[in-house]
Design an enzyme around this catalytic site. Structure first.
Site: not given
Length: 470
Positions: A81, A156, A180
């Site tokens: 990420k 996310s 997330s």
């Protein structure tokens, strides 16, 4: 074991490279081949560093040929990420504001994986500043779900879920502040571990909410998550919230059988208002756990709606505090949804915030008392499979906010309590969309939920299913 390198699990491919059955170059090229095929459809990567990855793979192979094994992930290509700082690399945090931000240091989590021998494929897409549960991004576009390109990935950690599911990377770091890691795991059909608050250092990871943020992996299997957690966990002088609690032997835990484990099933909230197919898969999951030797016990949990609301409040205030300067100086550079959520956080009274913080201790004590007779609690990650990108697009769909509130309701209470939770693939809808279940554990007892998850995966094959590029 799969014969195609990119389809192997992290644990399998790491062992194959170490034993010289596969070279790092072969494995990295296989991943990059899939990236080239899938990326135009998924938008999962923020940056692809093919040339550098192949060079690093060749160096890893040369080192191994000389007997220099750098660690358990020697020569394994990974992508993470785009919120984990790596010195000399652009780290956008999914935002316009940090589009050109170059990190001057490397996050502890990334450094520990690098020290174990991992190599870098690139960076993965995410919701803007990790503040969005669906996978939409106003600046870089939505990430698409490989099981249904019109469907959300969850956020996310959107790129992480999508890329692991499509077998573009063997694993990826995500972050879990309100769900997330677990939501992308659920919607994309992969395994995701939300760690206990403080189990893994957050130094060098973009902050969102200081009281809620946790670092953890998304991977193919519970065993893969155990391998990664063993490398990531432990104290860090750069992060004083990183705990000194003993790091367990997580890999050994995944070898233990299910027999003798006690699993709680909530009598309310997590079993209410479920889509029919999620309810069916929950029942099937319980049946498998029973068959494998687990004892199923009904548990009455404290009001989870209060916990969910408390999590939302802490997140809103702490995110707004972190972004205050940019909110004043650069409001036009935020996406509309993220800007609105951040501005809402500025309106919460200080007394309300402090009361919410003070309630965490009593709330956790009540949860511990309610679950004292079980090793873990089983619950759906979300009450529904992945909705479409269109219907969950705030600003373009009138019902989007209601969809978002519904899909996040089962994850936020665990963040407020700071507990660990493992999301595992548990089945598919008749339309072919994955559904995940979460195992909620005791503080710093990731070993127990990894044990249950691994045993469940030995009895099922949902985690082995691979999406096909249409």
């Amino acid at each position: 074991m799969s014969l195609e390198p990119a389809l192997m699990s992290l644990t399998e491919v790491a062992e194959a490279i170490a034993a010289k059955r596969l070279s790092s170059h072969e494995v990295t090229r296989a991943c990059l081949h899939r990236v080239a095929q899938w990326q135009p459809r998924l938008n999962a990567f923020m940056a692809i560093e093919a040339e550098a990855a192949l060079k690093a793979a060749d160096e890893a192979d040369a080192a191994l040929a000389k007997g220099n094994n750098r660690g358990p992930l020697h020569g394994v290509p990974l992508a993470h990420k785009d919120m984990y700082y790596e010195a000399g690399k652009v780290v956008t945090c999914g935002s316009l504001i940090r589009r050109d931000f170059v990190a001057t240091s490397t996050s502890t989590a990334l450094q520990r994986l690098n020290n174990a021998g991992a190599i870098r494929l690139g960076s993965l897409q995410m919701a803007e500043f990790a503040y969005g549960p669906t996978g939409h991004n106003a600046h870089y576009g939505a990430v698409h779900n490989p099981w249904g390109l019109d469907r959300i990935t969850g956020g996310s950690s959107s790129g992480s879920g999508s890329a692991v599911a499509a077998r573009l990377t063997f694993a990826a770091l995500g972050s879990d502040t309100g769900g997330s890691i677990r939501m992308p795991a659920h919607f994309c059909g992969v395994t995701g571990l939300k760690t206990t608050y403080g189990r893994v250092s957050r130094a060098g990871a973009m902050p969102l909410s200081q009281s809620l943020d946790t670092v953890g992996p998304l991977a193919r299997t519970a065993e893969d998550c155990a391998l990664l957690l063993g490398l990531l966990a432990g104290p860090d002088p750069e992060d004083l919230t990183a705990s000194h609690a003993p790091v367990q032997d997580y890999m050994a835990a995944t070898k233990a059988p299910m027999k003798g484990v006690k699993i709680g099933v909530p009598t309310a909230f997590y079993v209410d208002d479920l889509d029919a197919e999620v309810a069916r898969i929950l029942d099937q999951t319980i049946a498998v756990l029973k068959k494998e030797g687990a004892e199923i016990i009904q548990v009455e949990l404290p009001d989870q709606r209060q916990l969910s609301a408390a999590c939302q409040l802490l997140l809103a205030v702490e995110a707004a505090a972190f972004h205050k300067r940019w909110l004043i100086e650069r409001p036009q550079d935020y996406g509309p949804q993220v800007l609105m959520r951040l501005q809402n956080g500025l309106a919460v009274p200080g007394v309300t915030y402090l009361e919410t913080m003070r309630w965490r201790g009593p709330a956790l004590a009540a949860h511990v008392a309610a679950t004292s007779k079980v090793d873990a609690v089983l619950a759906p990650v979300a009450p529904m499979p992945a909705p479409s990108i269109a219907e969950s697009d705030v600003g373009n769909s009138p019902g989007a906010e209601a969809v978002i509130q519904r899909l996040t309701r089962f994850t936020r209470p665990i963040n407020y309590l700071g507990l660990p939770s493992l999301a595992v693939p548990a089945g598919f809808t008749r339309a072919g969309l994955p559904v995940g279940m979460q195992l909620i554990g005791r503080s710093f007892d990731e070993a127990s939920i990894l044990r249950i998850g691994a045993a469940f995966q030995r009895a099922t094959d949902f985690h082995r299913k691979v999406p096909v590029l249409a």
